[in-house]
Every structure is written in structure tokens, then in C-alpha cells.
Design a protein around this motif. Structure first.
Motif, PDB file in Angstrom:
ATOM      1  N   TYR A 263       0.837  -1.207   0.000  1.00  0.00           N
ATOM      2  CA  TYR A 263       0.000   0.000   0.000  1.00  0.00           C
ATOM      3  C   TYR A 263       0.864   1.245   0.000  1.00  0.00           C
TER       4      TYR A 263
ATOM      5  N   GLU B 123      -2.047   5.533 -12.471  1.00  0.00           N
ATOM      6  CA  GLU B 123      -2.970   4.402 -12.570  1.00  0.00           C
ATOM      7  C   GLU B 123      -2.336   3.138 -12.010  1.00  0.00           C
TER       8      GLU B 123
ATOM      9  N   ILE C 292      -2.926   2.863  -8.354  1.00  0.00           N
ATOM     10  CA  ILE C 292      -4.271   2.390  -7.979  1.00  0.00           C
ATOM     11  C   ILE C 292      -4.396   0.879  -8.243  1.00  0.00           C
ATOM     12  N   PHE C 293      -3.849   0.434  -9.388  1.00  0.00           N
ATOM     13  CA  PHE C 293      -3.927  -1.002  -9.703  1.00  0.00           C
ATOM     14  C   PHE C 293      -3.246  -1.810  -8.607  1.00  0.00           C
TER      15      PHE C 293
ATOM     16  N   MET D  27      -2.824  -1.015  -5.554  1.00  0.00           N
ATOM     17  CA  MET D  27      -3.618  -1.018  -4.326  1.00  0.00           C
ATOM     18  C   MET D  27      -4.694  -2.106  -4.391  1.00  0.00           C
ATOM     19  N   PHE D  28      -5.387  -2.193  -5.519  1.00  0.00           N
ATOM     20  CA  PHE D  28      -6.429  -3.214  -5.655  1.00  0.00           C
ATOM     21  C   PHE D  28      -5.847  -4.614  -5.526  1.00  0.00           C
TER      22      PHE D  28
ATOM     23  N   ALA E 270      -4.863  -5.570  -2.187  1.00  0.00           N
ATOM     24  CA  ALA E 270      -6.002  -5.832  -1.304  1.00  0.00           C
ATOM     25  C   ALA E 270      -6.525  -7.245  -1.480  1.00  0.00           C
TER      26      ALA E 270
ATOM     27  N   ASN F 156      -8.095 -13.627  -2.938  1.00  0.00           N
ATOM     28  CA  ASN F 156      -9.324 -13.145  -3.569  1.00  0.00           C
ATOM     29  C   ASN F 156      -9.016 -12.780  -5.022  1.00  0.00           C
TER      30      ASN F 156
ATOM     31  N   LEU G   5     -11.031 -11.554  -7.289  1.00  0.00           N
ATOM     32  CA  LEU G   5     -11.862 -10.509  -7.896  1.00  0.00           C
ATOM     33  C   LEU G   5     -11.104  -9.209  -8.189  1.00  0.00           C
ATOM     34  N   PRO G   6     -10.308  -8.677  -7.221  1.00  0.00           N
ATOM     35  CA  PRO G   6      -9.607  -7.421  -7.528  1.00  0.00           C
ATOM     36  C   PRO G   6      -8.675  -7.551  -8.729  1.00  0.00           C
TER      37      PRO G   6
ATOM     38  N   LEU H  78     -10.744  -7.331 -11.756  1.00  0.00           N
ATOM     39  CA  LEU H  78     -11.180  -5.951 -11.991  1.00  0.00           C
ATOM     40  C   LEU H  78     -10.061  -5.137 -12.621  1.00  0.00           C
ATOM     41  N   MET H  79      -8.832  -5.357 -12.104  1.00  0.00           N
ATOM     42  CA  MET H  79      -7.726  -4.549 -12.600  1.00  0.00           C
ATOM     43  C   MET H  79      -7.354  -4.890 -14.028  1.00  0.00           C
TER      44      MET H  79
ATOM     45  N   THR I  65      -9.561  -5.257 -16.313  1.00  0.00           N
ATOM     46  CA  THR I  65     -10.399  -4.278 -17.011  1.00  0.00           C
ATOM     47  C   THR I  65      -9.776  -2.892 -16.926  1.00  0.00           C
ATOM     48  N   GLY I  66      -9.288  -2.561 -15.705  1.00  0.00           N
ATOM     49  CA  GLY I  66      -8.687  -1.245 -15.518  1.00  0.00           C
ATOM     50  C   GLY I  66      -7.505  -1.039 -16.445  1.00  0.00           C
TER      51      GLY I  66
ATOM     52  N   VAL J  77      -8.641  -0.372 -19.988  1.00  0.00           N
ATOM     53  CA  VAL J  77      -9.093   1.014 -20.112  1.00  0.00           C
ATOM     54  C   VAL J  77      -7.900   1.947 -20.220  1.00  0.00           C
TER      55      VAL J  77
ATOM     56  N   PHE K 151     -18.113  -1.024  -9.628  1.00  0.00           N
ATOM     57  CA  PHE K 151     -17.101  -1.119 -10.677  1.00  0.00           C
ATOM     58  C   PHE K 151     -17.700  -0.797 -12.042  1.00  0.00           C
TER      59      PHE K 151
ATOM     60  N   THR L 108      -9.195   8.150 -12.392  1.00  0.00           N
ATOM     61  CA  THR L 108      -8.283   7.398 -11.538  1.00  0.00           C
ATOM     62  C   THR L 108      -8.634   7.623 -10.074  1.00  0.00           C
TER      63      THR L 108
END
Lengths: 127, 498
Positions: free
Chosen positions: A14, A45, A48-49, A51-52, A55, A77, A79-80, A83-84, A86-87, A90, B141, B182
Motif C-alpha cells: 500500500y 494508474e 491504484i492497480f 492497491m487493488f 487488497a 481473492n 476478484l480485484p 477488476l484490474m 479491465t482497468g 481502459v 465497478f 483514476t
């Protein structure tokens, strides 16, 4: 002080995320070169990635696949991380679009410096 | 067949524009077909939104829940069409249909070749799909993904004109908007880490139980969200990208960007603030005071900045900065009247500002002139365009019988209920300033000597589109009935939670 340091050491992903985010945000705001701004966005970015993903991770946890041979009882886990994914997609498309815009700006102004571009635009509009 | 369509309508309103957007490039050579398809899908969207709104109104506040793939809530993704969703879907469809009609046969001059026109429509429909998604989504999300889709298509629309200034505006917008998204993603991350849920309902329940243990995380999450969406919806000190982006875009794009795109981000912020954090936390962390203060600053500063502009579209763009202030002011009023006023004002500004931008676009296209002082006497040469411009201005200023009045009225009532006096004064001063920057345009257009030039009203589809928007403004102002009903019910639902 020692407790703070220990907390920092235990949660170093973190901490790294915060550092990355700050570096990125500062680069975006202080640099006038368009490429550097874009690189700043990407670094931000990444923070943030990270961090996810941090986590979702559990140290010593197993890959979350249902398997008879798997004896560990703790799973990370997934899931994060999903999600990332996808992030990141993007973020790649934003980068591609921004690069295309930089090429167009370079063709019309002959520079990739935001200040120079603003100066040249003002000269044109004053005439 | 009909049953299957109506049962899946909440997802169709999102998917239909996205699907058509990706089919469009295959017809790129047949302009008529492309334009027809776009208008057809917008009309379908309006019918779908109307149908959903009628169901929601008939069900007396029980939302339509749609489970994607049939998976129930904590695991699957939910779409929820409640009063708010139906309300915003109606706004989207009601604005984007006239704007698409205005663009018909009219864009080639502004964006260049035919291929570029098709690309414009692709982005237009993508933006539409993303906005519809924001209206119905109930998943954190998904909010981020839809926000990014909307941002990228907005940037594409801004850079649609083949002009270096357009590229520059689009780049600034892209960088600042990505900074914003972001931050939003970071905020979503903090919410997910503390609550373990991405579904707004479950996340909110969990947050209600544990927020006292981790108040700092809630603080960080709220501030990330506020700044992130603040950049995207051009809240005053963070509005720097807006004037360039909205004034260099082609006119239909300016109309949709100022009218709808910003409202999409505001709806997302509203959902996250009131559906996830809930009104108890908003009051516990004094977020409502921050919102009211930011709104007041934006109203005054935006209006003063708008006064100083001579370029018509730039003045309208700065006016958007001021009008966004009213919506933020309303967001901070934690009572039914204030939130109703905020939602109604949002809809009213969407319709009025797109009417203004389209009318301005028609004038600029006909005269080739950008600045207000050069448009003397245009009211007599282009009567319909200028009449619509006048109706839009009257609505923004907040004259009774036009939609803006009802929004402002409820905002004032909400403020009085909350015991705020200064915001009421600011709303009234804002209206006066708004009159000060819009009425001189009307005066120049009607009461100054006519220039001896051949200026004419635009073609038939453009006229129909302008008249449709003007009629919508008047209907909202005279007979707000079901619309106000949806807005007040949505506002009441926000305050029932927790």
C-alpha cells in the motif's frame, strides 16, 4: 515510531501504491511535455492497480482453484485482479488515444510542449 | 417475443445504442442509412424509457431489479431501474433524440468527410449507451467502466473537428478526465477494501455497520469521489478543461456534452453519495456543507466568467460551469424538496442548455461569425432559431412558465427547510447574473439594426429539433406532473435508506 515503522513494513504494497500515485500526480501537474504528462497518468494508474491487487492478496494463500490435492485452507481473492484487468485495458485505450492526439498536435504545431503550444495558439488568435 | 423484450428492457436500453454503434461503420458509405439508424435507435430509447418510467410510476416506488446472467446480488451484477433511473433515462432519451435530429445532414461541413461523420455517430451512440448504463447501474465497478466509456467518447467528440485547437482541447480534457477517473477508481477501491462488496446496496449496509471503526478510510473514499467526479463534472476550480472542450466541439457534440455527459457524472456522484454512503454519513462527515459551499462558489464564479466572454459558444460553456453549481448546491441539501429541486434542475438544464447550444450552432453555421457583437439583428433573419434561443435563456434564468423556474423554486424551498439563508441569496444573485450574460445576446439579436446579409434559418430537421427542445422546456415548466413526481419519489427514496 517503531509501531508506525512496523505497520509500514507489514503493509509495504500500500505504501508503494501511495508513492506511485503521488509521483504520477505530480508528474501530470508539473511537467509541460505532453508525453511526460501521459507517462504520469500511467504511473498514477499503476498505483491504484497495485492497491487493488494488494487488497486481494493474502500472504501464503493458495490460488483459488477448486482442487482435491490442494490442502491449503486460505485462498487469495481473485476478484480485484480480475477488476484490474479491465482497468489496465481502459488505461491502454486512454494511452493509445492520447498518443494519437499528441501526433496530431505535433503535426500542426511542431512541438510536444504544452506551454509552447499555448503560446503559438495565442499568437495566432491575436493576429 | 414482446414479453421477452419488456422483461429485458433495463439491459436493452443500454445495449441497443452500443450495438448499433459498432454496426454503424459497416454502412459508412450510405449516409442516409447511418443517420436513419441513429435516429431510429434514439427513438427506440425514448419509447423504452417512457415504458420503464410508466411501470416505475405504476409500481409506486418499487424498483425494477434486473440480474445480469440470472445471478443473485452479492455475486452477480445488478441493474436497478428505480425512480432515479427512469427519470434519468427519460432525460437522456429526450435530449439525445432532438440532438441526433439536428445533426442529420448537417455535420459534414463541421467535421469534414463522410467517414468522419460516421465516426462521430459511433462515438455519439457509445456516449449514449454509457449514460444509459450510469442511469441503471447498481454496481460500483460498473460505474467506473461506464465513466471511462463516456470519457473516451466525449474526448473523441471534442476532437471530431479537424482543427489543431480541437486536438489541444481534447488532450487537456483527456488528461484531466483520466486524472478524475483514476481518483474515482481509487475511491471505489477504498470502498471495496473496507466493505468487501461492489454492489451498492450491500456496500452501503456494510459501511453503515463499520464506518465508526474506520472513519479515516471513509474520509479518504469520500474525498477521492468528490474530487474525481468534481473534475469530470466541471465543479468550479476544477472546470479548466470545460470551456475549450465545449466550445471547440461541433455544435451537436457541445449540446450533448454540456447537456448530458456532465449530468451522467453527477448522477453517478449522487448514487454513490446517497446510495452507498447514505445521508447519515453525509451529515456525520459534513459533506453536505462542502457541497453547498462549492455550489455557491461555482454559481458566482462561473457567472462572472461567463459575463467576460464575447465568443457565443464560450459564454454558453462558462454558463454551464455556473449551472453545475446549482446542482452541487442541491446535492448538499439533505431533504426531499432540495433533492427534488436538484434532480428537476438537472433535467431542466439538460434540455435548456442543449437548446441554447444547438441554436448557437445554427447561428454560427449560417453566419460564420463566432462573437456575440457581430450577430446584430439576427433575430429577424433567423426567427425560429432565435426564438428557441430566447426560450432556452428564459428557462436558464428561471422565469416562471419555463422549466428552470420550478427547479430553482424547489432548490430555494429546500434551502429554507434546511435553514440556509445565504444559498437562497446566491441562487437569486446567480439568476440575475445569468440574465446579465444571456439577455444582451437577445437584445443584440432583436433590437439592433439588421446587417444586410443573407442569413437563414437552418433546414427542416434542424428546425424540428429546435422546436422539440423548446416545447420540452415549456412543457416541463407548465405541466411538470409525472416528471416532478419521479424526481420527488427518487429524492424521498434517497432519504429513506438506512
Amino acid at each position: 515510531m517503531r509501531i508506525l515503522l512496523e505497520k509500514l513494513m507489514a503493509n509495504y504494497p500500500y505504501f508503494a501504491a501511495v508513492v506511485l500515485f503521488t509521483i504520477g500526480a505530480l508528474t501530470v501537474m508539473t511537467r509541460s511535455n505532453l508525453f511526460k504528462k501521459l507517462i504520469g497518468i500511467n504511473i498514477m494508474e499503476s498505483g491504484i492497480f497495485l492497491m487493488f491487487v494488494a487488497a486481494g492478496n493474502i500472504r501464503g494463500g493458495a490460488v483459488p482453484i477448486l482442487d482435491e490435492a490442494n490442502t491449503k485452507s486460505v485462498y487469495i481473492n481473485p476478484l480485484p485482479s480480475a477488476l484490474m484487468l479491465t482497468g489496465i485495458v481502459v488505461s491502454v485505450s486512454v494511452t493509445a488515444f492520447a498518443l494519437a492526439l499528441i501526433v496530431r498536435l505535433y503535426k500542426s504545431y511542431g512541438t510536444t510542449d504544452a506551454h509552447r503550444i499555448a503560446e503559438m495558439r495565442n499568437e495566432v488568435s491575436e493576429r | 417475443m414482446t414479453a421477452a423484450i419488456t422483461a429485458n428492457l433495463p439491459v436493452f436500453v443500454v445495449i441497443a445504442p452500443l450495438f448499433v454503434a459498432f454496426v454503424l461503420p459497416t454502412f459508412a458509405r450510405r449516409m442516409r442509412l447511418v443517420e436513419g439508424l441513429v435516429i431510429f435507435v434514439e427513438a427506440l430509447g425514448l419509447v423504452g424509457a417512457g415504458y420503464l418510467a410508466s411501470i416505475v410510476l405504476a409500481q409506486k416506488g418499487i424498483p425494477i431489479i434486473y440480474r445480469l446472467g440470472g445471478w443473485p446480488a452479492p455475486w452477480g451484477i445488478e441493474l436497478e431501474v428505480g425512480s432515479l433511473g427512469a427519470f434519468f433515462l427519460l432525460v437522456i432519451a429526450g435530449v439525445s433524440l432532438p440532438v441526433a435530429l439536428f445533426a442529420r445532414g448537417n455535420l459534414t461541413k463541421e467535421v469534414g468527410s463522410k467517414e468522419r461523420v460516421t465516426r462521430f455517430y459511433v462515438l455519439y451512440l457509445l456516449l449514449n449507451g454509457a449514460l444509459a448504463g450510469m442511469a441503471v447501474t447498481n454496481d460500483l465497478f460498473n460505474v467506473f467502466v461506464l465513466v471511462e466509456v463516456a470519457t473516451l467518447s466525449c474526448c473523441g467528440l471534442v476532437s471530431a473537428r479537424n482543427h489543431p485547437r480541437a486536438a489541444e482541447a481534447a488532450f487537456t480534457y483527456l488528461i484531466l478526465a483520466t486524472l478524475g477517473s483514476t481518483l474515482v477508481l481509487g475511491g471505489i477501491g477504498f470502498l471495496y477494501i473496507t466493505t468487501g462488496h461492489l454492489n451498492m446496496g450491500f456496500s452501503s449496509q456494510e459501511l453503515g455497520r463499520i464506518w465508526q471503526d474506520n472513519p479515516h478510510v471513509v474520509w479518504v473514499a469520500i474525498s477521492f469521489m468528490l474530487v474525481g467526479f468534481g473534475v469530470k463534472s466541471a465543479l468550479f476550480p476544477l472546470h479548466l478543461w470545460l470551456p475549450d472542450a465545449h466550445s471547440t466541439a461541433p455544435s451537436p457534440a457541445s449540446a450533448i456534452l454540456s447537456g448530458l455527459a456532465i449530468k451522467g457524472y453527477l448522477i453517478c456522484l449522487l448514487k454513490i453519495l446517497y446510495n452507498v454512503f447514505g445521508h447519515t454519513l453525509i451529515q456525520a462527515f459534513a459533506v453536505h456543507r462542502i457541497l453547498v459551499l462549492a455550489g455557491m462558489v461555482a454559481i458566482i464564479a462561473g457567472s462572472i466568467l461567463a459575463l467576460t466572454q464575447d465568443e457565443l459558444k464560450r459564454r454558453l460553456a462558462f454558463s454551464t460551469v455556473a449551472q453545475v453549481g446549482y446542482i452541487y448546491l442541491g446535492l448538499g441539501l439533505v431533504n426531499t424538496k432540495g433533492l427534488t429541486g436538484m434532480l428537476f434542475y438537472l433535467a431542466s438544464h439538460a434540455v435548456s442548455k442543449s437548446a441554447l447550444f444547438l441554436a448557437a450552432g445554427a447561428m454560427i453555421a449560417a453566419t460564420g461569425k463566432q462573437s456575440i457583437s457581430e450577430l446584430a439583428g439576427i433575430g429577424r433573419k433567423m426567427p425560429i432559431t432565435m426564438a428557441v434561443f430566447t426560450v432556452g435563456s428564459l428557462s436558464l434564468v428561471g422565469i416562471p412558465l419555463f422549466s428552470g423556474f420550478i427547479g430553482k423554486w424547489y432548490l430555494i424551498l429546500g434551502n429554507l427547510e434546511a435553514g440556509n439563508i445565504i444559498p437562497v441569496a446566491v441562487i437569486i444573485i446567480g439568476s440575475v447574473l445569468c440574465a446579465a450574460y444571456l439577455f444582451p445576446i437577445i437584445r443584440t439579436a432583436y433590437f439592433e439594426p439588421v446587417a444586410d446579409e443573407d442569413w437563414q434559418d437552418p433546414g427542416l430537421p434542424q428546425k424540428i429539433s429546435l422546436i422539440l427542445l423548446a416545447v420540452a422546456i415549456v412543457i416541463l415548466g407548465v405541466l411538470p406532473g409525472p416528471f416532478l413526481e419521479l424526481a420527488s419519489r427518487a429524492a424521498a427514496e434517497f432519504l429513506v435508506l438506512q
